[in-house]
Design a protein around this motif. Structure first.
Motif, PDB file in Angstrom:
ATOM      1  N   ARG A  52       0.737  -1.041  -0.157  1.00 25.60           N
ATOM      2  CA  ARG A  52      -0.019   0.050   0.094  1.00 25.60           C
ATOM      3  C   ARG A  52       0.876   0.982   0.135  1.00 25.60           C
ATOM      4  O   ARG A  52       0.500   2.253  -0.644  1.00 25.60           O
ATOM      5  CB  ARG A  52      -0.957   0.014   1.220  1.00 25.60           C
ATOM      6  CG  ARG A  52      -2.127  -1.074   1.067  1.00 25.60           C
ATOM      7  CD  ARG A  52      -3.214  -0.863   2.244  1.00 25.60           C
ATOM      8  NE  ARG A  52      -4.117  -1.638   1.806  1.00 25.60           N
ATOM      9  CZ  ARG A  52      -4.871  -2.325   3.000  1.00 25.60           C
ATOM     10  NH1 ARG A  52      -4.490  -1.994   4.200  1.00 25.60           N
ATOM     11  NH2 ARG A  52      -5.706  -3.268   2.858  1.00 25.60           N
ATOM     12  N   GLN A  55       2.221   1.546  -3.346  1.00 26.19           N
ATOM     13  CA  GLN A  55       1.262   2.051  -4.370  1.00 26.19           C
ATOM     14  C   GLN A  55       0.917   3.563  -4.113  1.00 26.19           C
ATOM     15  O   GLN A  55       0.564   4.116  -4.897  1.00 26.19           O
ATOM     16  CB  GLN A  55      -0.070   1.425  -4.060  1.00 26.19           C
ATOM     17  CG  GLN A  55      -1.239   1.734  -4.819  1.00 26.19           C
ATOM     18  CD  GLN A  55      -2.727   1.144  -4.562  1.00 26.19           C
ATOM     19  OE1 GLN A  55      -2.703   0.704  -3.299  1.00 26.19           O
ATOM     20  NE2 GLN A  55      -3.484   1.132  -5.548  1.00 26.19           N
ATOM     21  N   LYS A  56       0.884   4.059  -2.998  1.00 25.95           N
ATOM     22  CA  LYS A  56       0.804   5.571  -2.719  1.00 25.95           C
ATOM     23  C   LYS A  56       1.738   6.364  -3.306  1.00 25.95           C
ATOM     24  O   LYS A  56       1.677   7.390  -3.962  1.00 25.95           O
ATOM     25  CB  LYS A  56       0.505   6.054  -1.186  1.00 25.95           C
ATOM     26  CG  LYS A  56      -0.647   5.271  -0.541  1.00 25.95           C
ATOM     27  CD  LYS A  56      -0.493   5.748   0.986  1.00 25.95           C
ATOM     28  CE  LYS A  56      -1.958   5.150   1.718  1.00 25.95           C
ATOM     29  NZ  LYS A  56      -1.693   5.481   3.122  1.00 25.95           N
TER      30      LYS A  56
END
Length: 109
Positions: A52, A55-56
């Motif tokens: 995550r 991904q950010k």
């Protein structure tokens, strides 16, 4: 004969609890450290947090590039700013221009 009976009695008395304790230990170990156990679950959660975060970061980088590409569209280009930026990148200036130096950490765009 009595000794044989005694051995059978001991085996019958100890074998079921020993099997139960063995099965309990086996399943307990698998619950904690098995392929689908609690330690594996914690490792998967850690990997998911890292994914995550990546991904950010990728989304932020993509947003930066989209903003830069949108600035290159025909209607968004200002010829004076383009000329200024090109001369800044090439470290060129005309004699009639006033040059304002920027520090290394200051961005021109």
């Amino acid at each position: 004969m009595r000794f044989g009976r005694f051995v059978r009695h001991v085996v019958r008395a100890t074998l079921p609890p020993a099997l139960f304790i063995g099965l309990t230990a086996y399943f307990g170990w698998n619950v904690m450290r098995g392929e689908h156990g609690l330690h594996s679950y914690a490792a998967q959660l850690h990997l998911m947090d890292e994914a995550r975060s990546a991904q950010k970061d990728a989304q932020a980088e993509q947003d930066v590039w989209l903003r830069r590409v949108r600035g290159l569209k025909e209607g968004a280009l200002d010829l004076d700013l383009l000329d200024e930026r090109a001369r800044t990148m090439q470290n060129l200036a005309r004699q009639d221009e006033i040059v304002v130096p920027y520090a290394e950490h200051d961005h021109l765009y």
